[in-house]
Design a protein around this motif. Sequence first.
Motif, PDB file in Angstrom:
ATOM      1  N   GLY A  57     -10.553  -9.776   0.645  1.00  0.00           N
ATOM      2  CA  GLY A  57     -10.034  -8.199   0.142  1.00  0.00           C
ATOM      3  C   GLY A  57      -8.489  -7.560  -0.017  1.00  0.00           C
ATOM      4  N   GLU A  58      -8.006  -8.713   0.355  1.00  0.00           N
ATOM      5  CA  GLU A  58      -6.419  -8.301  -0.062  1.00  0.00           C
ATOM      6  C   GLU A  58      -5.889  -7.957  -1.538  1.00  0.00           C
ATOM      7  OE1 GLU A  58      -2.311 -10.619  -0.080  1.00  0.00           O
ATOM      8  OE2 GLU A  58      -3.451 -11.773  -0.214  1.00  0.00           O
ATOM      9  N   ALA A  59      -7.042  -8.600  -2.729  1.00  0.00           N
ATOM     10  CA  ALA A  59      -7.529  -7.988  -3.800  1.00  0.00           C
ATOM     11  C   ALA A  59      -7.709  -6.371  -4.619  1.00  0.00           C
ATOM     12  CB  ALA A  59      -8.120  -9.010  -5.157  1.00  0.00           C
ATOM     13  N   TYR A  60      -8.686  -6.267  -3.530  1.00  0.00           N
ATOM     14  CA  TYR A  60      -9.085  -4.868  -3.426  1.00  0.00           C
ATOM     15  C   TYR A  60      -8.124  -4.041  -2.734  1.00  0.00           C
ATOM     16  CZ  TYR A  60     -14.128  -5.961  -4.648  1.00  0.00           C
ATOM     17  OH  TYR A  60     -15.048  -6.418  -4.954  1.00  0.00           O
ATOM     18  N   HIS A  61      -7.561  -4.310  -1.620  1.00  0.00           N
ATOM     19  CA  HIS A  61      -6.098  -3.304  -0.991  1.00  0.00           C
ATOM     20  C   HIS A  61      -5.673  -3.546  -1.734  1.00  0.00           C
ATOM     21  CE1 HIS A  61      -3.797  -1.916   2.018  1.00  0.00           C
ATOM     22  NE2 HIS A  61      -2.919  -2.603   1.436  1.00  0.00           N
ATOM     23  N   LYS A  62      -4.767  -3.744  -2.199  1.00  0.00           N
ATOM     24  CA  LYS A  62      -3.662  -3.969  -3.815  1.00  0.00           C
ATOM     25  C   LYS A  62      -3.844  -3.076  -4.474  1.00  0.00           C
ATOM     26  CE  LYS A  62      -1.362  -8.220  -2.541  1.00  0.00           C
ATOM     27  NZ  LYS A  62      -0.948  -9.924  -2.830  1.00  0.00           N
ATOM     28  N   ALA A  63      -5.887  -3.446  -4.996  1.00  0.00           N
ATOM     29  CA  ALA A  63      -5.549  -2.398  -6.553  1.00  0.00           C
ATOM     30  C   ALA A  63      -6.704  -0.870  -5.547  1.00  0.00           C
ATOM     31  CB  ALA A  63      -7.289  -2.567  -6.616  1.00  0.00           C
TER      32      ALA A  63
END
Length: 82
Positions: A57-63
């Motif tokens: 979730g955090e990786a998707y958010h940052k992307a």
Amino acid sequence: MRKTLSILTAILLAGASTLALAHNCPNEMKAIDAKLSTKPALSPGDAARVQKLRAEGEAYHKAGQHDEAMKSLLEAKKILGI
């Protein structure tokens, strides 16, 4: 003509900011972190799954992929019972 362009620009910017605010990823991550800090009774498999979903979730958010981020974070919250 210039006034119309200014109005259209303002409408476009307002719409863009509304879309940015529509995703609540950081608050979802905070809720997951808060629940994890209470050391909930989870099976090792569920605990690993929650950690993986939280990180995704955090990786998707940052992307900038907020829909995907919300899917991962909401699945993690479901496992945690929140």
